[in-house]
Design a protein around this motif. Sequence first.
Motif, mmCIF file in Angstrom:
data_model
loop_
_atom_site.group_PDB
_atom_site.id
_atom_site.type_symbol
_atom_site.label_atom_id
_atom_site.label_comp_id
_atom_site.label_asym_id
_atom_site.label_seq_id
_atom_site.Cartn_x
_atom_site.Cartn_y
_atom_site.Cartn_z
ATOM 1 N N ILE A 292 8.635 87.910 55.592
ATOM 2 C CA ILE A 292 8.109 87.002 54.749
ATOM 3 C C ILE A 292 8.903 87.418 53.248
ATOM 4 N N GLY A 293 9.635 86.396 52.903
ATOM 5 C CA GLY A 293 9.967 86.557 51.571
ATOM 6 C C GLY A 293 11.822 86.647 51.840
ATOM 7 N N ALA A 294 12.406 85.596 50.989
ATOM 8 C CA ALA A 294 13.791 85.554 51.138
ATOM 9 C C ALA A 294 14.420 86.025 49.809
ATOM 10 N N GLY A 295 14.046 87.184 49.261
ATOM 11 C CA GLY A 295 14.848 87.650 48.024
ATOM 12 C C GLY A 295 15.934 88.516 48.475
ATOM 13 N N VAL A 296 16.584 89.242 47.576
ATOM 14 C CA VAL A 296 17.461 90.334 48.277
ATOM 15 C C VAL A 296 17.087 91.033 49.161
ATOM 16 N N ILE A 297 15.735 91.583 49.247
ATOM 17 C CA ILE A 297 15.141 92.469 50.198
ATOM 18 C C ILE A 297 14.988 91.940 51.397
ATOM 19 N N SER B 290 19.000 91.843 35.588
ATOM 20 C CA SER B 290 20.071 92.207 34.957
ATOM 21 C C SER B 290 21.387 92.392 35.605
ATOM 22 N N ALA B 291 21.026 92.266 37.190
ATOM 23 C CA ALA B 291 22.463 92.260 37.956
ATOM 24 C C ALA B 291 23.108 93.489 38.294
ATOM 25 N N ILE B 292 22.402 94.379 37.677
ATOM 26 C CA ILE B 292 23.273 95.791 37.676
ATOM 27 C C ILE B 292 22.842 96.584 39.098
ATOM 28 N N GLY C 243 12.325 87.406 33.888
ATOM 29 C CA GLY C 243 11.924 87.675 35.239
ATOM 30 C C GLY C 243 10.861 88.489 35.295
ATOM 31 N N ILE C 244 10.016 88.575 36.235
ATOM 32 C CA ILE C 244 8.821 89.578 36.397
ATOM 33 C C ILE C 244 9.107 90.573 37.413
ATOM 34 N N ARG C 245 9.012 91.805 37.155
ATOM 35 C CA ARG C 245 8.938 92.927 37.755
ATOM 36 C C ARG C 245 7.837 93.101 38.801
ATOM 37 N N SER C 246 7.951 93.632 40.138
ATOM 38 C CA SER C 246 6.885 93.927 40.644
ATOM 39 C C SER C 246 6.696 95.441 40.712
ATOM 40 N N ILE D 81 8.942 96.982 44.717
ATOM 41 C CA ILE D 81 10.567 97.095 44.933
ATOM 42 C C ILE D 81 10.661 96.609 43.641
ATOM 43 N N GLU D 82 10.654 97.348 42.587
ATOM 44 C CA GLU D 82 11.158 96.935 41.416
ATOM 45 C C GLU D 82 12.446 97.482 40.952
ATOM 46 N N SER D 83 13.155 97.452 39.691
ATOM 47 C CA SER D 83 14.227 98.117 39.627
ATOM 48 C C SER D 83 14.455 99.833 40.114
ATOM 49 N N PRO D 84 15.188 100.236 40.788
ATOM 50 C CA PRO D 84 16.628 99.668 41.205
ATOM 51 C C PRO D 84 16.482 98.834 42.590
ATOM 52 N N GLY D 85 15.658 98.094 42.788
ATOM 53 C CA GLY D 85 15.739 97.087 44.219
ATOM 54 C C GLY D 85 16.676 96.524 44.391
ATOM 55 N N LEU D 86 17.584 95.827 43.444
ATOM 56 C CA LEU D 86 18.654 95.127 43.769
ATOM 57 C C LEU D 86 19.689 96.130 44.245
ATOM 58 N N SER D 87 19.845 97.302 43.629
ATOM 59 C CA SER D 87 20.933 98.309 43.838
ATOM 60 C C SER D 87 20.691 98.651 45.287
HETATM 61 C C1 LIG Z 1 13.596 91.814 34.491
HETATM 62 C C2 LIG Z 1 14.241 92.359 35.703
HETATM 63 C C3 LIG Z 1 15.420 93.059 35.721
HETATM 64 C C4 LIG Z 1 15.930 93.849 36.954
HETATM 65 N N1 LIG Z 1 17.068 94.446 36.708
HETATM 66 C C5 LIG Z 1 17.386 94.887 37.758
HETATM 67 C C6 LIG Z 1 18.747 95.468 38.147
HETATM 68 O O1 LIG Z 1 19.655 95.444 36.826
HETATM 69 N N2 LIG Z 1 19.190 96.319 39.014
HETATM 70 C C7 LIG Z 1 18.531 96.563 39.968
HETATM 71 O O2 LIG Z 1 18.820 97.237 40.735
HETATM 72 N N3 LIG Z 1 17.273 95.941 40.137
HETATM 73 C C8 LIG Z 1 16.977 95.220 39.230
HETATM 74 N N4 LIG Z 1 15.443 94.434 38.948
HETATM 75 C C9 LIG Z 1 14.684 94.720 40.314
HETATM 76 C C10 LIG Z 1 15.207 93.946 41.609
HETATM 77 O O3 LIG Z 1 15.594 92.408 40.826
HETATM 78 C C11 LIG Z 1 14.078 93.607 42.472
HETATM 79 O O4 LIG Z 1 13.712 94.879 42.924
HETATM 80 C C12 LIG Z 1 14.491 92.607 43.711
HETATM 81 O O5 LIG Z 1 15.074 91.640 43.281
HETATM 82 C C13 LIG Z 1 13.243 92.585 44.676
HETATM 83 O O6 LIG Z 1 13.660 91.765 45.475
HETATM 84 P P1 LIG Z 1 12.589 91.347 46.529
HETATM 85 O O7 LIG Z 1 13.220 90.564 47.642
HETATM 86 O O8 LIG Z 1 11.579 92.180 46.842
HETATM 87 O O9 LIG Z 1 11.677 90.087 45.723
HETATM 88 P P2 LIG Z 1 11.665 88.608 45.189
HETATM 89 O O10 LIG Z 1 13.184 88.305 44.846
HETATM 90 O O11 LIG Z 1 11.029 88.269 44.289
HETATM 91 O O12 LIG Z 1 11.744 88.061 46.807
HETATM 92 C C14 LIG Z 1 10.283 87.894 47.257
HETATM 93 C C15 LIG Z 1 10.093 86.500 47.832
HETATM 94 O O13 LIG Z 1 8.975 86.216 48.637
HETATM 95 C C16 LIG Z 1 8.428 84.995 48.338
HETATM 96 N N5 LIG Z 1 7.145 84.976 48.916
HETATM 97 C C17 LIG Z 1 5.971 85.369 48.071
HETATM 98 N N6 LIG Z 1 4.795 85.181 48.703
HETATM 99 C C18 LIG Z 1 5.270 84.442 49.730
HETATM 100 C C19 LIG Z 1 4.472 83.605 50.568
HETATM 101 N N7 LIG Z 1 3.119 83.909 50.869
HETATM 102 N N8 LIG Z 1 4.803 83.080 51.763
HETATM 103 C C20 LIG Z 1 6.454 82.967 51.657
HETATM 104 N N9 LIG Z 1 7.387 83.617 51.029
HETATM 105 C C21 LIG Z 1 6.637 84.118 49.866
HETATM 106 C C22 LIG Z 1 9.078 84.472 47.031
HETATM 107 O O14 LIG Z 1 9.015 83.321 46.988
HETATM 108 C C23 LIG Z 1 10.354 85.384 46.912
HETATM 109 O O15 LIG Z 1 11.200 84.414 46.994
HETATM 110 C C24 LIG Z 1 15.233 93.840 37.790
HETATM 111 C C25 LIG Z 1 14.153 92.939 38.032
HETATM 112 C C26 LIG Z 1 13.389 92.450 36.950
HETATM 113 C C27 LIG Z 1 12.380 91.409 37.129
#
Ligand SMILES: Cc1cc2nc3c(=O)[nH]c(=O)nc-3n(C[C@H](O)[C@H](O)[C@H](O)COP(=O)(O)OP(=O)(O)OC[C@H]3O[C@@H](n4cnc5c(N)ncnc54)[C@H](O)[C@@H]3O)c2cc1C
Length: 481
Positions: A7-12, A45-47, A310-313, A337-343
């Motif tokens: 569930i979820g198509a972010g970078v994780i 921030s894309a870092i 953007g909103i950090r988790s 999975i907040e920063s450094p989550g992308l890294s």
């Molecule tokens: C302001 C900011 C700056 C940052 N800078 C950096 C940085 O420079 N370097 C770094 O390493 N990290 C950085 N991060 C952290 C990084 O962006 C995150 O750790 C990473 O993007 C998390 O990815 P994710 O896939 O867990 O979350 P997300 O990208 O949020 O993906 C989760 C997905 O789940 C989906 N979802 C939620 N609920 C449901 C549901 N019920 N059913 C189906 N889908 C659902 C959402 O729509 C979303 O697409 C930053 C974060 C923020 C906010």
Amino acid sequence: MYDFVIIGAGVIGTNIARELSRYQTKAIVLEKENDVANVQSLANSAIIHAGHNPEPGSLKARLNIWGNELYDELEKELDIPLLRSGAYVVAHNESEEKQLEHYLQISLQNKVPGAKIISAEEARITEPNLALSITKVLTLPTTKVTYPWEVAFACMENAMKNGVEFRKNALVTKLEQKDDHYLVTINNKDRIETKNIINATGVATDDIAALLDSSVEFKITPRKGEYFVLDKHMKGFVNHVLYPLPTEAGKGVLLTPQVHGEILVGPNSVFVEDKYRTDVSFEGLAYVKANAGLLAEGVPFHKIIRSFAGIRSTSNYHDFYIQESKEHKGFFHLGGIESPGLSAAPAIAKYLLSDVIGIDSLYPKNETFDPFRKKQPEFHSLSLAEKQHLIEAYPTYGNIICKCEQITEKEIVDAIHAPLGSHTIKGIKKRTRAGAGLCQGGYCEEKVMKLIARETGVSPLSIAYDSDDSSLFEEETKVEE
Ligand SMILES: Cc1cc2nc3c(=O)[nH]c(=O)nc-3n(C[C@H](O)[C@H](O)[C@H](O)COP(=O)(O)OP(=O)(O)OC[C@H]3O[C@@H](n4cnc5c(N)ncnc54)[C@H](O)[C@@H]3O)c2cc1C
């Protein structure tokens, strides 16, 4: 019956999908949005941090350093952009220099390659606009910058090529256990069955965990970060990522050169109630402006082309929470999975599969796994001869739609029809950068809209900007008789 529902198509989620496709499993990614990477993975921030501030010994530290290394592999296999900028963490006085020494020690404990403290004079050789008040910097040569949306896109595209399914507009609304497997309800109506569930929902991970678990060990407290974007003609104003010293609130307001030439200024860090509200505020942006001035002289704020948030988790667990549910076998959480989550994303995926799930003893390897994904050529970056050759083969390469970024009709039409294509203005912007330049779509959005309408055979009135309910028009006002 699926083996895995992610569930979820972010970078994780997308990195996990790609790693899973190395095995013979039946897997699907469910995403509530109409595109991959529309939430945290879009606005950050894309870092690819080097690892100067995660607590030594924590999962954050271990997966950050490993993830940073793995990006070199992703660059080769998935054709994702990487800017090897390096970074400077700055100090302005003796007391800050002591703190800089502390972060050097953390970097050394985390085994960050090449970390050392240098004088401001030495740093100014490559970074002439460094603020005059800076006295010393911690240099972190392995810091890189990527294009986060493309990381998710490339992973998902490659996972699909290797057999993983993807369903967008698929909001998971209910989870139930039935005998030895789970029922996943999508959009309150469709149901699919799966042996395992991977909860990679970013800010929603605690809510999704609570759909099955009676007690959840982490709680997400959303934290907003606001930014300015400086036009790409400011490329070279800073060459490294410039960090202040970290605080309780995070890594602070940064200056970050981007892979396409823009410079990001931000973010601030403010706890908020709403997990999905990404509006910017006057106060937030004023804070960003004031703090950016501590990093460089004369930040060119007259070259701002947009602002975003953007909103950090952030979670009360204070580390990445990557664990199987204590109550439900086969239900895995990726919380906080907040920063450094992308890294860390590529390392998080490998860690989950090997250390938490133990995938090697459960499923055979996918012998036909193909790790490669090739990006379409970026027309504007080709030589004149290559451009001529392409225009002869495909004349629509000769029609420039986005003047700022020099994006052609052919690239936009390809992005509409790709397996992971998009029919929204923002989806096309993410894939091609049409609308990402100086005029921010003022010139090309209408042209992109007409191309989507032409290619999909629908009325321009029904084309959305971003989410499916964000239509651009209400009705036609000038109708030909
Ligand atoms: C302001 C900011 C700056 C940052 N800078 C950096 C940085 O420079 N370097 C770094 O390493 N990290 C950085 N991060 C952290 C990084 O962006 C995150 O750790 C990473 O993007 C998390 O990815 P994710 O896939 O867990 O979350 P997300 O990208 O949020 O993906 C989760 C997905 O789940 C989906 N979802 C939620 N609920 C449901 C549901 N019920 N059913 C189906 N889908 C659902 C959402 O729509 C979303 O697409 C930053 C974060 C923020 C906010």
